[in-house]
Design an enzyme around this catalytic site. Structure first.
Site, mmCIF file in Angstrom:
data_model
loop_
_atom_site.group_PDB
_atom_site.id
_atom_site.type_symbol
_atom_site.label_atom_id
_atom_site.label_comp_id
_atom_site.label_asym_id
_atom_site.label_seq_id
_atom_site.Cartn_x
_atom_site.Cartn_y
_atom_site.Cartn_z
ATOM 1 N N CYS A 1 40.311 49.575 39.886
ATOM 2 C CA CYS A 1 39.180 48.946 40.572
ATOM 3 C C CYS A 1 39.063 49.548 41.964
ATOM 4 O O CYS A 1 40.068 49.696 42.655
ATOM 5 C CB CYS A 1 39.434 47.444 40.666
ATOM 6 S SG CYS A 1 38.169 46.537 41.567
ATOM 7 N N HIS B 1 34.650 43.924 33.313
ATOM 8 C CA HIS B 1 35.240 44.044 34.651
ATOM 9 C C HIS B 1 34.203 43.691 35.734
ATOM 10 O O HIS B 1 34.502 42.931 36.669
ATOM 11 C CB HIS B 1 35.741 45.489 34.810
ATOM 12 C CG HIS B 1 36.337 45.828 36.132
ATOM 13 N ND1 HIS B 1 37.673 46.173 36.284
ATOM 14 C CD2 HIS B 1 35.805 45.916 37.377
ATOM 15 C CE1 HIS B 1 37.911 46.441 37.552
ATOM 16 N NE2 HIS B 1 36.790 46.296 38.239
ATOM 17 N N GLU B 2 32.985 44.236 35.589
ATOM 18 C CA GLU B 2 31.957 44.006 36.619
ATOM 19 C C GLU B 2 31.424 42.572 36.579
ATOM 20 O O GLU B 2 31.150 41.979 37.630
ATOM 21 C CB GLU B 2 30.798 45.009 36.467
ATOM 22 C CG GLU B 2 31.202 46.485 36.547
ATOM 23 C CD GLU B 2 32.038 46.839 37.765
ATOM 24 O OE1 GLU B 2 31.907 46.197 38.820
ATOM 25 O OE2 GLU B 2 32.855 47.783 37.647
ATOM 26 N N HIS C 1 33.823 40.444 38.399
ATOM 27 C CA HIS C 1 33.658 40.551 39.859
ATOM 28 C C HIS C 1 32.673 39.512 40.373
ATOM 29 O O HIS C 1 32.919 38.837 41.371
ATOM 30 C CB HIS C 1 33.096 41.932 40.238
ATOM 31 C CG HIS C 1 34.139 42.948 40.574
ATOM 32 N ND1 HIS C 1 35.071 42.765 41.569
ATOM 33 C CD2 HIS C 1 34.380 44.191 40.074
ATOM 34 C CE1 HIS C 1 35.850 43.848 41.655
ATOM 35 N NE2 HIS C 1 35.452 44.719 40.754
HETATM 36 ZN ZN LIG Z 1 36.372 46.451 40.261
#
Ligand SMILES: [Zn+2]
Length: 218
Positions: free
Chosen positions: A137, A179-180, A183
């Site tokens: 990341c 993953h995004e 976030h």
């Molecule tokens: Zn990330």
């Protein structure tokens, strides 16, 4: 999300096995999406673990205006400046549910785009096949860890004009979509690791130096 970490440096015996994949990776066969006009945006520094904006849910976007368009332009430029394959708005300090991506899947298709207010679809049981893979990341610079995630993901949301969109992907791109979206809900991939692996990732970060501009934490 950071680029795929090259395992072969750590495990020489795996080199032959990976050879075909590497050769194919240099020649993308297909692009889904449009390359952004990078002259419109400005690179901004990347927030890192510990910055509060990364650890709370971002605000839902309600205005599909020129400001949103300009934010997406800046996000693409910032992502490329940091050599990332995905970037969420809070990674440049903006509290808004938007992410951008330029990410290959495991079939060598390059996916480019943005999504506003993304929601990850629940997977039917038969699609919940976990992929082991290395994940990194931009907000945890220089660290990588193995993290099992479903090898398929579908995200629904809107485009910058407010039209409904759905993006789905497999393999590394499925990892990116998860993953995004994490976030924007206030979670980093290290929050999904065991205590020990998380500690190891933070140690890697402490020992490394980011190759791009970051926002210092207080
Ligand atoms: Zn990330």
């Amino acid at each position: 999300m950071a680029e795929q970490h090259d395992h072969t440096h750590d495990h020489d015996h795996a080199h032959d096995h990976d050879h075909d994949h590497e050769a194919a990776a240099s020649a993308p066969v297909k692009v889904v999406g449009e390359e952004p006009d990078l002259s419109k945006g400005t690179a901004r520094p990347i927030t890192v673990v510990g910055n509060p904006v990364l650890h709370r849910e971002c605000r839902t976007v309600t205005a599909f205006d020129a400001d949103l368009s300009a934010l997406i332009d800046d996000m693409f430029v910032s992502m490329y400046a940091a050599a990332g394959v995905g970037l969420a708005a809070n990674q440049i300090g903006v509290d808004a549910k938007v992410f951008v991506y330029d990410c290959p899947d495991d079939d060598n298709v390059r996916h480019i785009g943005h999504i506003v207010n993304p929601v990850l679809e629940d997977l039917p049981v038969e699609r919940r096949t976990l992929d082991d893979g290395n994940e990194g990341c931009l907000s945890v610079p220089t660290a990588y860890a193995e993290l099992a995630r479903p090898d398929f993901a579908a995200v629904t949301g809107q485009d910058k004009d407010g039209n409904p969109v759905r993006v789905e992907g497999t393999g590394f791109f499925a990892r990116c979509l998860q993953h995004e979206t994490d976030h924007l809900n206030g979670y980093l991939y290290i929050d999904r690791l065991s205590k020990r692996d998380r500690k190891d990732a933070l140690r890697q970060m402490a020992e490394g130096t980011a190759s791009y501009a970051t926002v210092a934490n207080d």
